[in-house]
Design a protein around this motif. Structure first.
Motif, mmCIF file in Angstrom:
data_model
loop_
_atom_site.group_PDB
_atom_site.id
_atom_site.type_symbol
_atom_site.label_atom_id
_atom_site.label_comp_id
_atom_site.label_asym_id
_atom_site.label_seq_id
_atom_site.Cartn_x
_atom_site.Cartn_y
_atom_site.Cartn_z
ATOM 1 N N TYR A 101 -55.416 -99.275 -76.561
ATOM 2 C CA TYR A 101 -54.827 -100.020 -77.657
ATOM 3 C C TYR A 101 -53.904 -99.121 -78.485
ATOM 4 C CZ TYR A 101 -58.471 -103.522 -76.711
ATOM 5 O OH TYR A 101 -59.266 -104.440 -76.129
ATOM 6 N N VAL A 107 -60.200 -104.838 -82.822
ATOM 7 C CA VAL A 107 -60.380 -104.877 -81.357
ATOM 8 C C VAL A 107 -60.798 -106.277 -80.903
ATOM 9 C CG1 VAL A 107 -60.916 -102.420 -81.187
ATOM 10 C CG2 VAL A 107 -62.776 -104.080 -81.523
ATOM 11 N N GLN A 108 -61.279 -107.093 -81.819
ATOM 12 C CA GLN A 108 -61.673 -108.438 -81.448
ATOM 13 C C GLN A 108 -60.570 -109.472 -81.684
ATOM 14 O OE1 GLN A 108 -65.227 -109.110 -83.755
ATOM 15 N NE2 GLN A 108 -66.540 -107.950 -82.316
ATOM 16 N N THR A 153 -68.178 -103.010 -77.710
ATOM 17 C CA THR A 153 -67.011 -103.894 -77.593
ATOM 18 C C THR A 153 -65.727 -103.112 -77.379
ATOM 19 O OG1 THR A 153 -65.799 -105.648 -78.717
ATOM 20 C CG2 THR A 153 -66.625 -103.879 -80.092
ATOM 21 N N ALA A 154 -65.738 -101.808 -77.729
ATOM 22 C CA ALA A 154 -64.557 -100.967 -77.512
ATOM 23 C C ALA A 154 -65.002 -99.508 -77.576
ATOM 24 C CB ALA A 154 -63.494 -101.238 -78.563
ATOM 25 N N THR A 190 -58.479 -99.871 -71.043
ATOM 26 C CA THR A 190 -57.130 -100.232 -71.461
ATOM 27 C C THR A 190 -56.887 -99.713 -72.866
ATOM 28 O OG1 THR A 190 -57.187 -102.217 -70.095
ATOM 29 C CG2 THR A 190 -55.538 -102.144 -71.853
ATOM 30 N N ASP A 246 -60.194 -100.587 -74.731
ATOM 31 C CA ASP A 246 -61.149 -101.629 -74.356
ATOM 32 C C ASP A 246 -62.192 -101.003 -73.454
ATOM 33 O OD1 ASP A 246 -62.397 -103.982 -74.080
ATOM 34 O OD2 ASP A 246 -60.695 -105.061 -73.189
ATOM 35 N N THR A 247 -63.240 -101.722 -73.174
ATOM 36 C CA THR A 247 -64.301 -101.193 -72.321
ATOM 37 C C THR A 247 -63.837 -100.993 -70.895
ATOM 38 O OG1 THR A 247 -65.083 -103.472 -71.995
ATOM 39 C CG2 THR A 247 -66.138 -102.176 -73.749
ATOM 40 N N ASP A 248 -62.696 -101.613 -70.532
ATOM 41 C CA ASP A 248 -62.178 -101.405 -69.179
ATOM 42 C C ASP A 248 -61.136 -100.278 -69.154
ATOM 43 O OD1 ASP A 248 -60.140 -102.521 -70.561
ATOM 44 O OD2 ASP A 248 -59.812 -104.209 -69.171
#
Length: 537
Positions: A97, A62-63, A148-149, A95, A91-93
């Protein structure tokens, strides 16, 4: 339904109850299975999501500059191996993956993420792109515990329902077993109830109880119902009066041996045997008792006994009076026969011109006939007793017996029932006549007088020249039905009536052997202390 038997009503009621209970249990088991399935799915999805979130490979991916390229193949492989409908790493918003449908990658995740963004895991049922699903959302944390995710793993509700439905056969099997067992038990109980109620319905039983209770208390005869254990289940007012029973307590039967019944009646009720026209003597009554077993059908065991009791006291009193009249009639007949012979003798002497001898014969005969009457009348103030003794003297003379009557002093019989005195003296003399008739001496002695030690007590002695009584006969002689005359003798009621009459007068009766049977009766007079004590006793 009102015409149904009580057993059928019970069976239908039990069946409805079992159906309702089985349905309730099935519904509860179904809900429990559903809840357990959803709980298991939630815990499994939480474990999958947590495993992804704690995987260093996911944290590094994720990074990276392009997380989807690395994570999508990995997520797809895990979903296929674990049978999970989706694993979405975002993602935290929001989105995405990864996704089950690759076309949804890069889109916005649909669901709650606030708790995960705050660093807490949570489980929910939410409708997303694949429909309603059970999902767990877990944050992916850095080494500094920063979010972070996010990882979301879930299965659709349809998949959970399939797992839930796999448990339904067990639920239906349990329900069917409960229904079958309940039906069998209800059937057995209804059959037992049908036998117990004879196939009658509630209205029939109620009507029968009202009718039978009315009959029970309206009949003039005593009626007693006993169970196989000899307990008095039910008895009417007439039976309570005849047997001096305590008030009946519904639902609390008392044993026949515990209510103060005479031994002969108590033995009859506890034995359960058949009885037809049996005579039983209490302290103040003569009872005729009939008893039959209560049997619902020929093959069934008796439910108890039904006993009817009829008061025969008045009839026995009338019988005694009739017997007394017969004795007097026989005495008059014997006297007429003797007087006719003597009159023929006197006439013959006169015809032979032997007038002096005829006068002497007539005078002597008159003196002998009048002597007994004068002695008895002078000593006893009761005309019934006087007539009885005169009649018995004539009866003894007719049977060829020597009857010696000794009346000492003047006897006061006031306050005594003359019928009881007639019963005592008459039956004792009758038994003495029968015993003396088979002996050589053919003698009977009657002594009536006051006791020397107690002037307030009348003593009646009757002795005969018969064979006497054995020790066993002396113990049983006053028992109803006992007779020393054998099978051809009387029914054994006379001496039982003597004992009853003596008890009513507050006296005692004894029997002994003295060159024959010797009966002694002691009776307190009206003013004696013995009679007063008996009245208060």
């Amino acid at each position: 339904m009102k015409r149904w038997s009580l057993a059928r009503q019970f069976f239908v009621g039990q069946l409805v109850f079992v159906l309702a209970l089985t349905s309730t249990i099935s519904w509860v088991l179904y809900l429990d299975a559903e809840e357990n399935t959803f709980d298991a799915a939630s815990q499994r999805m939480l474990a999958v999501a947590t495993t992804f979130a704690n995987d260093p490979f996911v944290l590094n991916a994720v990074q990276s500059p392009n997380p989807s390229t690395v994570l999508q193949p990995y997520a797809a492989q895990v979903m296929d191996e674990l049978g999970v409908d989706f694993v979405t790493i975002m993602d935290t918003d929001r989105t995405r993956y990864t996704h089950r449908n690759e076309s949804e990658i890069g889109g916005e995740y649909i669901g709650s993420v606030d708790q995960a963004l705050a660093g807490d895991s949570h489980v929910e049922v939410f409708t997303g792109t694949l429909g309603p699903s059970v999902r767990a959302i877990v944050p992916v944390l850095t080494n500094d515990d920063d979010v972070t995710a996010l990882v979301s793993a879930g299965v659709t509700v349809d998949t959970v329902s399939i797992a839930r439905n796999a448990q339904l056969p067990l639920v239906w099997l349990i329900a069917l077993g409960a229904l079958t067992a309940g039906t069998i038990v209800s059937l057995l109980l209804s059959r037992h109830l049908r036998r117990a109620t004879l196939g009658l319905g509630t209205e029939q039983l109620s009507r029968m109880f009202v009718f039978y209770d009315s009959v029970l208390h309206s009949v003039r005869d005593g009626l007693v119902l006993t169970n196989p254990r000899g307990e008095l289940v039910l008895y009417n007012d007439q039976a309570a009066a005849l047997l001096n029973l305590p008030p009946a307590v519904p639902g609390h039967p008392r044993h026949a041996a515990d209510v103060g019944l005479p031994p002969s009646i108590s033995d009859l009720l506890t034995s359960g045997r058949r009885a037809s026209g049996e005579f039983h003597v209490t302290d103040d009554r003569v009872l005729v008792v009939n008893q039959e077993p209560a049997v619902p059908d020929a093959a069934a065991k008796p439910l108890g006994t039904v006993t009817t009791i009829r008061d025969h006291t008045e009839l026995e009193a009338l019988s005694d009076e009739v017997q007394t009249m017969r004795t007097l009639t026989g005495a008059l007949r014997a006297q007429t026969h003797e007087h006719a012979n003597r009159l023929h003798t006197i006439v013959s002497l006169i015809e032979l011109d032997r007038r002096a001898e005829a006068l002497e014969f007539a005078t002597k005969d008159l003196e002998q006939s009048q002597q007994l009457t004068d002695e008895v009348v002078a000593a006893i103030d009761e005309p019934f007793i006087t007539a009885l003794l005169v009649g018995k003297a004539a009866q003894a003379n007719e049977r060829g017996l020597r009857l010696a009557i000794d009346v000492a002093g003047r006897l006061e019989t006031q306050g005594m029932d003359p019928r009881d005195l007639v019963t005592i003296i008459g039956n004792l003399l009758d038994n003495a006549f029968d015993a003396a008739a088979s002996s050589q001496n053919r003698a009977v002695t009657l002594s009536i007088g006051t006791a020397q030690a107690d002037p307030g007590t009348i003593i009646i002695d009757v002795a005969d020249s018969g064979a006497g009584l054995t020790d066993a006969e002396q113990e049983e002689i006053f028992t109803l039905g006992f007779s020393s005359k054998g099978a051809a003798g009387a029914r054994g009621l006379g001496l039982a009536l003597v004992r009853q009459a003596v008890n009513r007068l507050g006296g005692t009766v004894r029997v002994a052997n003295d060159d024959g049977a010797h009966f002694t009766v002691s009776l307190p007079t009206a003013g004696s202390e013995g009679r007063k004590a008996d009245a208060h006793g």
